[in-house]
Scaffold this motif. Structure first.
Motif, PDB file in Angstrom:
ATOM      1  N   THR A 169       2.844   1.714 -24.874  1.00 48.01           N
ATOM      2  CA  THR A 169       2.996   1.726 -23.418  1.00 48.01           C
ATOM      3  C   THR A 169       3.596   0.409 -22.947  1.00 48.01           C
ATOM      4  O   THR A 169       3.135  -0.671 -23.317  1.00 48.01           O
ATOM      5  CB  THR A 169       1.639   1.946 -22.719  1.00 48.01           C
ATOM      6  OG1 THR A 169       1.131   3.234 -23.085  1.00 48.01           O
ATOM      7  CG2 THR A 169       1.789   1.903 -21.200  1.00 48.01           C
ATOM      8  N   ILE A 170       4.634   0.525 -22.126  1.00 48.89           N
ATOM      9  CA  ILE A 170       5.284  -0.645 -21.535  1.00 48.89           C
ATOM     10  C   ILE A 170       4.860  -0.728 -20.068  1.00 48.89           C
ATOM     11  O   ILE A 170       4.975   0.255 -19.325  1.00 48.89           O
ATOM     12  CB  ILE A 170       6.812  -0.538 -21.646  1.00 48.89           C
ATOM     13  CG1 ILE A 170       7.226  -0.512 -23.121  1.00 48.89           C
ATOM     14  CG2 ILE A 170       7.492  -1.681 -20.926  1.00 48.89           C
ATOM     15  CD1 ILE A 170       8.711  -0.280 -23.329  1.00 48.89           C
ATOM     16  N   ARG A 171       4.374  -1.871 -19.636  1.00 45.05           N
ATOM     17  CA  ARG A 171       3.921  -2.063 -18.257  1.00 45.05           C
ATOM     18  C   ARG A 171       5.004  -2.803 -17.460  1.00 45.05           C
ATOM     19  O   ARG A 171       5.406  -3.903 -17.822  1.00 45.05           O
ATOM     20  CB  ARG A 171       2.622  -2.857 -18.218  1.00 45.05           C
ATOM     21  CG  ARG A 171       2.065  -3.088 -16.801  1.00 45.05           C
ATOM     22  CD  ARG A 171       0.798  -3.909 -16.841  1.00 45.05           C
ATOM     23  NE  ARG A 171      -0.290  -3.181 -17.465  1.00 45.05           N
ATOM     24  CZ  ARG A 171      -1.134  -2.392 -16.798  1.00 45.05           C
ATOM     25  NH1 ARG A 171      -0.999  -2.227 -15.476  1.00 45.05           N
ATOM     26  NH2 ARG A 171      -2.100  -1.770 -17.439  1.00 45.05           N
ATOM     27  N   ARG A 186      -1.210  -1.224   0.277  1.00 39.01           N
ATOM     28  CA  ARG A 186      -1.439  -1.293   1.719  1.00 39.01           C
ATOM     29  C   ARG A 186      -1.745  -2.746   2.060  1.00 39.01           C
ATOM     30  O   ARG A 186      -2.881  -3.203   1.943  1.00 39.01           O
ATOM     31  CB  ARG A 186      -2.603  -0.396   2.114  1.00 39.01           C
ATOM     32  CG  ARG A 186      -2.326   1.074   1.872  1.00 39.01           C
ATOM     33  CD  ARG A 186      -3.363   1.937   2.552  1.00 39.01           C
ATOM     34  NE  ARG A 186      -4.712   1.626   2.120  1.00 39.01           N
ATOM     35  CZ  ARG A 186      -5.557   2.499   1.610  1.00 39.01           C
ATOM     36  NH1 ARG A 186      -5.179   3.739   1.432  1.00 39.01           N
ATOM     37  NH2 ARG A 186      -6.782   2.150   1.254  1.00 39.01           N
ATOM     38  N   GLY A 187      -0.714  -3.470   2.435  1.00 35.93           N
ATOM     39  CA  GLY A 187      -0.896  -4.863   2.772  1.00 35.93           C
ATOM     40  C   GLY A 187      -1.148  -5.728   1.559  1.00 35.93           C
ATOM     41  O   GLY A 187      -1.541  -6.880   1.694  1.00 35.93           O
ATOM     42  N   ALA A 188      -0.965  -5.211   0.367  1.00 35.30           N
ATOM     43  CA  ALA A 188      -1.200  -5.974  -0.858  1.00 35.30           C
ATOM     44  C   ALA A 188      -0.101  -5.641  -1.859  1.00 35.30           C
ATOM     45  O   ALA A 188       0.895  -5.016  -1.520  1.00 35.30           O
ATOM     46  CB  ALA A 188      -2.583  -5.651  -1.431  1.00 35.30           C
ATOM     47  N   GLU A 189      -0.298  -6.067  -3.107  1.00 39.33           N
ATOM     48  CA  GLU A 189       0.736  -5.860  -4.119  1.00 39.33           C
ATOM     49  C   GLU A 189       0.854  -4.394  -4.513  1.00 39.33           C
ATOM     50  O   GLU A 189      -0.091  -3.619  -4.394  1.00 39.33           O
ATOM     51  CB  GLU A 189       0.417  -6.700  -5.353  1.00 39.33           C
ATOM     52  CG  GLU A 189      -0.900  -6.339  -6.026  1.00 39.33           C
ATOM     53  CD  GLU A 189      -1.162  -7.159  -7.266  1.00 39.33           C
ATOM     54  OE1 GLU A 189      -0.193  -7.479  -7.965  1.00 39.33           O
ATOM     55  OE2 GLU A 189      -2.337  -7.460  -7.529  1.00 39.33           O
ATOM     56  N   ASN A 190       2.035  -4.044  -4.995  1.00 35.70           N
ATOM     57  CA  ASN A 190       2.260  -2.699  -5.515  1.00 35.70           C
ATOM     58  C   ASN A 190       1.529  -2.516  -6.839  1.00 35.70           C
ATOM     59  O   ASN A 190       1.182  -3.477  -7.513  1.00 35.70           O
ATOM     60  CB  ASN A 190       3.755  -2.451  -5.731  1.00 35.70           C
ATOM     61  CG  ASN A 190       4.536  -2.417  -4.435  1.00 35.70           C
ATOM     62  OD1 ASN A 190       3.950  -2.391  -3.353  1.00 35.70           O
ATOM     63  ND2 ASN A 190       5.843  -2.427  -4.540  1.00 35.70           N
ATOM     64  N   GLY A 191       1.326  -1.265  -7.201  1.00 37.81           N
ATOM     65  CA  GLY A 191       0.793  -0.969  -8.516  1.00 37.81           C
ATOM     66  C   GLY A 191       1.862  -1.171  -9.582  1.00 37.81           C
ATOM     67  O   GLY A 191       2.991  -1.576  -9.295  1.00 37.81           O
ATOM     68  N   ASP A 192       1.520  -0.884 -10.825  1.00 35.71           N
ATOM     69  CA  ASP A 192       2.455  -1.042 -11.938  1.00 35.71           C
ATOM     70  C   ASP A 192       2.946   0.319 -12.417  1.00 35.71           C
ATOM     71  O   ASP A 192       2.321   1.349 -12.152  1.00 35.71           O
ATOM     72  CB  ASP A 192       1.786  -1.774 -13.107  1.00 35.71           C
ATOM     73  CG  ASP A 192       1.308  -3.162 -12.720  1.00 35.71           C
ATOM     74  OD1 ASP A 192       1.865  -3.738 -11.769  1.00 35.71           O
ATOM     75  OD2 ASP A 192       0.365  -3.663 -13.375  1.00 35.71           O
ATOM     76  N   ALA A 193       4.051   0.322 -13.123  1.00 28.19           N
ATOM     77  CA  ALA A 193       4.547   1.521 -13.789  1.00 28.19           C
ATOM     78  C   ALA A 193       4.211   1.414 -15.272  1.00 28.19           C
ATOM     79  O   ALA A 193       4.519   0.402 -15.920  1.00 28.19           O
ATOM     80  CB  ALA A 193       6.058   1.667 -13.591  1.00 28.19           C
ATOM     81  N   LEU A 194       3.557   2.431 -15.808  1.00 28.54           N
ATOM     82  CA  LEU A 194       3.153   2.449 -17.215  1.00 28.54           C
ATOM     83  C   LEU A 194       4.016   3.481 -17.944  1.00 28.54           C
ATOM     84  O   LEU A 194       3.897   4.684 -17.698  1.00 28.54           O
ATOM     85  CB  LEU A 194       1.675   2.799 -17.342  1.00 28.54           C
ATOM     86  CG  LEU A 194       0.715   1.913 -16.531  1.00 28.54           C
ATOM     87  CD1 LEU A 194      -0.717   2.391 -16.693  1.00 28.54           C
ATOM     88  CD2 LEU A 194       0.845   0.459 -16.943  1.00 28.54           C
ATOM     89  N   ILE A 195       4.885   3.010 -18.817  1.00 33.45           N
ATOM     90  CA  ILE A 195       5.858   3.866 -19.495  1.00 33.45           C
ATOM     91  C   ILE A 195       5.413   4.073 -20.940  1.00 33.45           C
ATOM     92  O   ILE A 195       5.392   3.130 -21.737  1.00 33.45           O
ATOM     93  CB  ILE A 195       7.273   3.251 -19.464  1.00 33.45           C
ATOM     94  CG1 ILE A 195       7.621   2.759 -18.054  1.00 33.45           C
ATOM     95  CG2 ILE A 195       8.283   4.267 -19.974  1.00 33.45           C
ATOM     96  CD1 ILE A 195       7.611   3.853 -17.006  1.00 33.45           C
TER      97      ILE A 195
END
Length: 304
Positions: free
Chosen positions: A178-180, A189-198
């Motif tokens: 898995t590549i993050r 919501r007013g904070a950082e985005n989540g990550d994409a897990l490939i």
């Protein structure tokens, strides 16, 4: 901000989970900031749609919203869409419309300016509670070739919301790795985005079969090379190499090329070549005559 998550997503209260998800994906693709850079109205609409899906896309949160309940740890952020306050109270829970400072409605001591601020509404910073939330991680699968897994490469992937990303595949990647990608998940919501897990999936290869980190293949050899021995060219995932065939080799004999296989758990395997003694496609008079003389003078039964 509109007060009803069902209206934000354009679905009825009886909509199924699949209908809710489909509606969100359609709107997210249309409204995503990457496609509407600098458009504040569209950006705010995207945040409201995402907040609505955060409720309706979760069966437990949706049930609590429909029942007018707060969540288990006492936060009232799910009430911000209205719908179902306590009996005799305002739609926001306890208290009337003038309960907050300056005549603004409030509940549990939280000013609505702070509540709306988590959706990008610019509420004042009062420090009463932190309603920011990190975006959710998103997961996807990327099919890659065996050669890409061994040598490394860059491949493009497209998400359901229409975004495309270039993914760097590291040298020596393995099946299921898995590549993050930091910050490439769902918006916060007013904070950082989540990550994409490939997650990487290695495609089936026409020549090689994977067995953990090892690769196996069939290697055709001629009768003279099998009988007399020879140096033959062998294809590997990184190019052709030469390998020595010992004299008197039979079909089924396995020769090993060290560290020419795939990768697993960071370690490289070997390439195992299974010899397949092969006759010419067209009849060969010299080979036929040789076989007849051999059978007449030195008959034998293989395996006995």
């Amino acid at each position: 901000m509109a007060g009803d998550p069902y209206k934000e997503l354009g679905v009825s209260k009886g909509a199924s989970a699949d209908e809710v998800k489909k509606a969100y994906r359609k709107l997210a693709k249309e409204l995503h900031p990457d496609k509407n850079q600098g458009d504040k109205i569209t950006e705010d609409k995207f945040k409201r749609v995402t907040a609505a899906f955060d409720i309706l896309g979760d069966a437990e949160k949706r049930a609590k919203y429909d029942a007018g309940q707060i969540d288990d740890d006492g936060n009232d952020q799910y009430r911000g869409f209205g719908g179902g306050g306590r009996a005799g109270g305002s739609p926001f829970g306890q208290g009337g419309g003038a309960g907050g400072p300056g005549g603004r409605a409030s509940f549990d001591g939280v000013d609505l300016d702070d509540l709306f601020g988590m959706f990008g509404g610019g509420g004042r910073q009062r420090g009463a509670r932190d309603f920011t939330a990190r975006g959710q991680d998103v997961k996807a699968t990327l099919d890659i070739s065996l050669e890409d897994a061994i040598a490394g490469a860059t491949r493009r992937i497209q998400f359901s919301d229409g975004r495309t990303l270039d993914v760097t595949i590291p040298k020596g990647a393995s099946e299921g790795q898995t590549i993050r990608l930091r910050g490439q998940g769902s918006p916060g919501r007013g904070a950082e985005n989540g990550d994409a897990l490939i997650e990487l999936k290695i495609e089936t290869h026409p020549i090689y079969k994977r067995d953990g980190a090892d690769l196996t293949m069939d290697l055709p050899v001629s009768v003279p090379d099998a009988v007399l021995g020879a140096k033959v060219r062998v294809p590997t995932p990184e190019g052709v190499v030469q390998m020595t065939i010992p004299a008197g080799s039979n079909s089924g004999k396995i020769l090993r090329l060290k560290a020419r296989g795939a990768f697993a758990a960071g370690k490289r395997g070997d390439l195992l070549a299974r010899l397949v003694v092969t006759l010419p496609d067209e009849p060969d008079e010299a080979l036929t005559r040789f076989a007849e003389e051999w059978r007449a003078k030195r008959p034998y039964m293989p395996g006995r």
